[in-house]
Design an enzyme around this catalytic site. Sequence first.
Site, PDB file in Angstrom:
ATOM      1  N   LYS A  11     -40.557  31.816  26.299  1.00 14.08           N
ATOM      2  CA  LYS A  11     -41.346  30.580  26.265  1.00 14.08           C
ATOM      3  C   LYS A  11     -42.751  30.866  26.781  1.00 14.08           C
ATOM      4  O   LYS A  11     -42.972  31.848  27.508  1.00 14.08           O
ATOM      5  CB  LYS A  11     -40.693  29.489  27.116  1.00 14.08           C
ATOM      6  CG  LYS A  11     -40.594  29.796  28.639  1.00 14.08           C
ATOM      7  CD  LYS A  11     -41.791  29.359  29.463  1.00 14.08           C
ATOM      8  CE  LYS A  11     -41.627  29.748  30.925  1.00 14.08           C
ATOM      9  NZ  LYS A  11     -42.783  30.109  31.662  1.00 14.08           N
ATOM     10  N   ASP A 151     -36.338  27.216  35.081  1.00 10.43           N
ATOM     11  CA  ASP A 151     -36.659  27.308  33.647  1.00 10.43           C
ATOM     12  C   ASP A 151     -35.417  27.317  32.773  1.00 10.43           C
ATOM     13  O   ASP A 151     -35.527  27.227  31.537  1.00 10.43           O
ATOM     14  CB  ASP A 151     -37.396  28.635  33.368  1.00 10.43           C
ATOM     15  CG  ASP A 151     -38.838  28.604  33.828  1.00 10.43           C
ATOM     16  OD1 ASP A 151     -39.364  27.505  34.057  1.00 10.43           O
ATOM     17  OD2 ASP A 151     -39.421  29.703  33.950  1.00 10.43           O
TER      18      ASP A 151
HETATM   19  O1  C5P Z   1     -36.190  28.324  40.102  1.00 11.51           O
HETATM   20  P1  C5P Z   1     -36.598  29.755  40.147  1.00 11.51           P
HETATM   21  O2  C5P Z   1     -35.597  30.618  40.852  1.00 11.51           O
HETATM   22  O3  C5P Z   1     -36.979  30.297  38.805  1.00 11.51           O
HETATM   23  O4  C5P Z   1     -37.933  29.793  41.017  1.00 11.51           O
HETATM   24  C1  C5P Z   1     -38.423  30.966  41.620  1.00 11.51           C
HETATM   25  C2  C5P Z   1     -39.269  30.588  42.821  1.00 11.51           C
HETATM   26  O5  C5P Z   1     -40.461  29.914  42.389  1.00 11.51           O
HETATM   27  C3  C5P Z   1     -38.585  29.609  43.762  1.00 11.51           C
HETATM   28  O6  C5P Z   1     -37.870  30.285  44.739  1.00 11.51           O
HETATM   29  C4  C5P Z   1     -39.760  28.852  44.359  1.00 11.51           C
HETATM   30  O7  C5P Z   1     -40.317  29.574  45.440  1.00 11.51           O
HETATM   31  C5  C5P Z   1     -40.796  28.856  43.243  1.00 11.51           C
HETATM   32  N1  C5P Z   1     -40.796  27.587  42.488  1.00 11.51           N
HETATM   33  C6  C5P Z   1     -41.367  26.450  43.061  1.00 11.51           C
HETATM   34  N2  C5P Z   1     -41.365  25.273  42.348  1.00 11.51           N
HETATM   35  C7  C5P Z   1     -40.841  25.209  41.116  1.00 11.51           C
HETATM   36  C8  C5P Z   1     -40.262  26.347  40.507  1.00 11.51           C
HETATM   37  C9  C5P Z   1     -40.273  27.526  41.234  1.00 11.51           C
HETATM   38  O8  C5P Z   1     -41.847  26.490  44.188  1.00 11.51           O
HETATM   39  N3  C5P Z   1     -40.865  24.043  40.453  1.00 11.51           N
END
Ligand code: C5P
Length: 306
Positions: A11, A151
């Site tokens: 994406k 995501d």
């Molecule tokens: O959700 P995911 O594991 O992909 O996110 C990775 C990191 O990115 C999270 O641990 C967080 O620190 C940050 N993040 C965030 N806000 C979001 C998505 C991700 O702070 N909406």
Amino acid sequence: MREIDLKSYAKVNLSLDVTGTRPDGYHDLSSVMQRISLYDRIHMEWIRQEEAAGEEPDIRIEVKTNRPYLPVDERNLAYKAAQIMIRHFAREAGVGSGIIRISITKSIPVAAGLAGGSGNGAAVLIGLNRLWNLKLDTRQLCRVGEELGSDVPFCVLVQNSRYRAALATGRGEVLHPLKKCMKKYVVLAKPSFGVSTKEVFKCIDDYEITQRPDNGELIRGLAAGDDRLVYKNMINVLELYTLDHYDPVAQLKEICRTQTPAEMVLMSGSGPTVFAVYASEKEARSACQLLRGMRYEAYWAGTDGR
Ligand code: C5P
């Protein structure tokens, strides 16, 4: 044995706004996300094994990839997705003992801001739903995906429905599917390092965000096929941090803007991948060649994901 082949798409974020911080440590976002035609191949097998009388069912997960540096244990989102499906559904559905074999042939660059790993996790959710005949619908699979990463619900949506784009809010998991998506060609180009999403989100709080996308207008632009409205709002606020701290990303944007006929150039997600938008496949292919000649990892793709 039952088996299935799936495509796990990348994406890009046509826009990304950070609208607040949350008590769970994440950030509230508002982002228009779009599937593109670049994909990894996922082959999955479910090998049923009879358990001995009185024994608890046992399920083993095996992951292999064509990238030797990628982990194949719980650090891999495909592995983790299988664990989550086992935990939620294996007993209830009575799938018994067996081996889940997952083979990932990667084409999407890793740690690039293209949701490659999230897409692989989404594909495993979709694959096990079919291999185990669980009959979960897209909405239920998206909900399971929330546990895996912000995501992942988007990746489930665009891999398991006719939608190719969505407005994502909340921490990225609240999806508003869009009927119309961008119909252009893109070149994705990546400097030779990865950027940690965690780091970018953590540091963005120190920046004052002065320019934000109007996602309502961007979506109206997509619906009307009005490029001007779309491009005006192709803003990724995470560029503030990433371009400031990783000079090669800023340089790459500049090269795309000045040395190719790009209509728009933006960083995807938290970076470091930059994507440039072109009106024709021919332009995209030649821009891709130019960037590869400069030793960038570059790919071209269509944005409506065909
Ligand atoms: O959700 P995911 O594991 O992909 O996110 C990775 C990191 O990115 C999270 O641990 C967080 O620190 C940050 N993040 C965030 N806000 C979001 C998505 C991700 O702070 N909406």
